[in-house]
Design a protein around this motif. Structure first.
Motif: not given
Ligand SMILES: Nc1ncnc2c1ncn2[C@@H]1O[C@H](COP(=O)(O)OP(=O)(O)O)[C@@H](O)[C@H]1O
Ligand SMILES: CC(=O)N[C@@H](CCC(=O)OP(=O)(O)O)C(=O)O
Length: 249
Positions: A120-121, A123-125, A127-128
């Motif tokens: 999840a971490l 994917r968040t990075l 995604g940013a």
């Protein structure tokens, strides 16, 4: 795409920067997550401190005092690589439990086997718009650092994200008649890799690398490619399936 590089693709600062530029170019085409090792840098720092180290079956025996040096060396390298890749965030497995691990074999000291990846971490990075650049240090159940072979760590990340992986090294792929580059296999199945190890045409440092590739497939990666980090455009070509050796189930 997961891209792994280590000692062989970092033999000079010039090569290291060229690889970082290749990664930045690939990122324009698809999201990229980088995992790196740095065996020679670790070796240099251990030697400078008079901390002896030996390898068993391709893994560095890592007592706690060596672990401190491994973490320090890879963390410093991580920041330099992150800066070279650009638009990146440098992390070790200890950040937000990015890589959790258990002790592989007490006889090897603080060597880890990856048990979890904080996908999840990542994917968040991604995604940013940021490229995670991950050093192969994991966190154990005791909250302390564990040393993970970087090929293995990269395979675990690829599996957790369900994405393909490219291992960059100093040969164009897996050769059926090493060292003849004309004998490069463009594609190998798991069964062919296992047969190659048994027959002996996959040998030396290539054995742990293809094992990391098979482990990545086991963990959920769709393919694992072994390609050269030494040539311009190779990374993009490998991502298209037009360079290196692509291993699939
Ligand atoms: N069949 C093969 N095809 C290509 N390389 C092979 C083969 N068998 C053994 N090797 C060796 O594996 C090496 C790559 O492994 P290694 O040096 O451990 O890579 P890295 O340090 O990049 O992880 C090659 O440089 C080569 O010497
Ligand atoms: C447990 C173990 O062996 N860890 C490796 C981690 C670094 C690594 O794998 O670096 P390369 O990708 O340059 O080989 C080590 O201590 O050397």
């Amino acid at each position: 795409m997961i891209v792994k590089y280590g000692g062989n693709a970092m033999k000079s600062l010039e090569l290291r920067r060229a690889v970082a530029a290749e990664i930045a170019a690939l990122r324009a085409l698809m999201p990229v997550v980088v995992v790196h090792g740095g065996g020679p840098v670790i070796e240099r720092e251990l030697t400078a401190r008079g901390v002896p180290s030996e390898f068993r079956a391709g893994l560095r025996v890592t007592p706690p005092e060596a672990m401190d040096v491994v973490e320090m060396a890879l963390s410093a390298l991580n920041k330099a690589l992150s800066q070279e890749v650009g638009q990146a965030v440098g992390l070790t497995g200890r950040d937000s439990a990015l890589l959790t691990a258990e002790v592989l074999d007490p006889a090897l000291g603080r060597v880890g086997r990856v048990t979890g990846v904080n996908a999840a971490l990542l994917r968040t990075l991604v995604g940013a718009g940021l490229t995670p650049v991950i050093a192969s240090v994991a966190v154990g159940a005791d909250g302390q650092a564990l040393n993970v072979n970087a090929d293995t760590a990269a395979g675990a990340v690829a599996g957790a994200l369900g994405e393909g992986i490219i291992f960059l090294t100093d040969v164009d792929g897996v050769y059926r008649a090493y060292p003849d580059p004309a004998s490069r296999a463009t594609h190998l199945t798991r069964a062919e890799v296992q047969a190659g190890i048994e027959a002996g045409w996959i040998a030396g440092g290539m054995i742990p690398k293809v094992q990391a590739a098979l482990d990545a497939l086991d963990r959920g990666a769709p393919f694992a490619t072994i390609a050269s980090g030494m040539g311009a455009g190779v990374l993009e070509a490998a991502a298209r399936g037009e360079a290196g050796t692509r291993i699939t189930a």
